[in-house]
Design a protein around this motif. Structure first.
Motif, PDB file in Angstrom:
ATOM      1  N   TYR A  38     -21.368  -0.125  53.878  1.00  0.00           N
ATOM      2  CA  TYR A  38     -20.458  -1.095  53.186  1.00  0.00           C
ATOM      3  C   TYR A  38     -19.604  -2.444  53.498  1.00  0.00           C
ATOM      4  CZ  TYR A  38     -17.623  -3.237  49.002  1.00  0.00           C
ATOM      5  OH  TYR A  38     -17.198  -4.365  48.332  1.00  0.00           O
ATOM      6  N   LYS A  97     -19.669  -6.580  54.449  1.00  0.00           N
ATOM      7  CA  LYS A  97     -18.670  -6.767  52.883  1.00  0.00           C
ATOM      8  C   LYS A  97     -18.004  -7.643  54.147  1.00  0.00           C
ATOM      9  CE  LYS A  97     -16.429  -7.957  49.294  1.00  0.00           C
ATOM     10  NZ  LYS A  97     -16.758  -8.702  48.250  1.00  0.00           N
ATOM     11  N   ASP A 138     -29.520  -0.313  54.831  1.00  0.00           N
ATOM     12  CA  ASP A 138     -28.616  -0.008  53.630  1.00  0.00           C
ATOM     13  C   ASP A 138     -29.237  -0.832  52.996  1.00  0.00           C
ATOM     14  OD1 ASP A 138     -27.016   2.063  55.617  1.00  0.00           O
ATOM     15  OD2 ASP A 138     -26.411  -0.021  56.746  1.00  0.00           O
ATOM     16  N   GLN A 160     -23.901  -0.600  45.726  1.00  0.00           N
ATOM     17  CA  GLN A 160     -22.391  -1.173  46.095  1.00  0.00           C
ATOM     18  C   GLN A 160     -23.294  -2.215  47.195  1.00  0.00           C
ATOM     19  OE1 GLN A 160     -20.573   1.715  47.730  1.00  0.00           O
ATOM     20  NE2 GLN A 160     -18.714   0.887  46.274  1.00  0.00           N
ATOM     21  N   ILE A 161     -24.543  -2.087  48.349  1.00  0.00           N
ATOM     22  CA  ILE A 161     -25.410  -2.986  49.145  1.00  0.00           C
ATOM     23  C   ILE A 161     -25.777  -4.228  48.437  1.00  0.00           C
ATOM     24  CG2 ILE A 161     -26.415  -3.419  50.920  1.00  0.00           C
ATOM     25  CD1 ILE A 161     -23.581  -1.614  51.462  1.00  0.00           C
TER      26      ILE A 161
END
Length: 167
Positions: free
Chosen positions: A85, A89, A119, A123-124
């Motif tokens: 993540y 980010k 991934d 969240q991704i």
């Protein structure tokens, strides 16, 4: 009140610095003072779980102050967390700074890191959507149909994502 727990003190400092930063980003505060407060928080509470958000906030303040290279330095620190993540980010935020400078090749390389990631997860997916949108934003004015097709393809691939998740 006499607060002694380090975690509570860290929360107070984080939220105070964060509020000042948000005011500064909205044009109602002093960006330099807000950046100083965020840096003080990060120095004083360097083990806090709030540090990644503080790093991003400091980068945002620097970017808003017209210091994209310094913002990139801060955003790059997120990738050191060795978490998919935070690595993605970081690439997204670094790419954003290159894009604002007009360095589309460097921006593209950063967005490609996000888009190439294997991934996945709750969240991704918003990071991939944001990279998709930023990746095609430069072309959106010239080729709005291609932009909308790219967005449509992404949303087919990630049906649980809504546009509100990346705004």
């Amino acid at each position: 009140a006499d607060i002694r727990r380090e975690e509570i003190l860290a929360d107070i400092d984080f939220y105070t610095a964060g509020a000042k930063a948000q005011l500064a980003l909205a044009g109602s505060g002093d960006p330099a003072a807000a950046a100083g407060d965020v840096r003080t928080f990060m120095t004083k509470h360097n083990k806090s779980f709030h540090v990644p958000q503080a790093i991003e906030t400091l980068g945002d303040l620097l970017a808003a102050a017209g210091q994209p290279a310094d913002a990139r330095t801060e955003y790059a620190k997120l990738a050191k967390a060795k978490s998919p993540y935070f690595e993605l980010k970081s690439a997204l935020l670094v790419g954003r700074t290159y894009q604002t400078e007009g360095d589309h090749a460097q921006a593209q390389a950063e967005f490609d890191k996000v888009l190439a990631s294997t991934d996945d997860g709750a969240q991704i997916a918003p990071l991939k959507l944001a990279a998709t949108l930023r990746d095609t934003a430069d072309d959106a004015i010239d080729t709005p149909i291609e932009f909308l097709k790219d967005l449509g393809e992404f949303l087919k691939e990630y049906p649980s994502i809504t546009i509100n998740m990346v705004l």
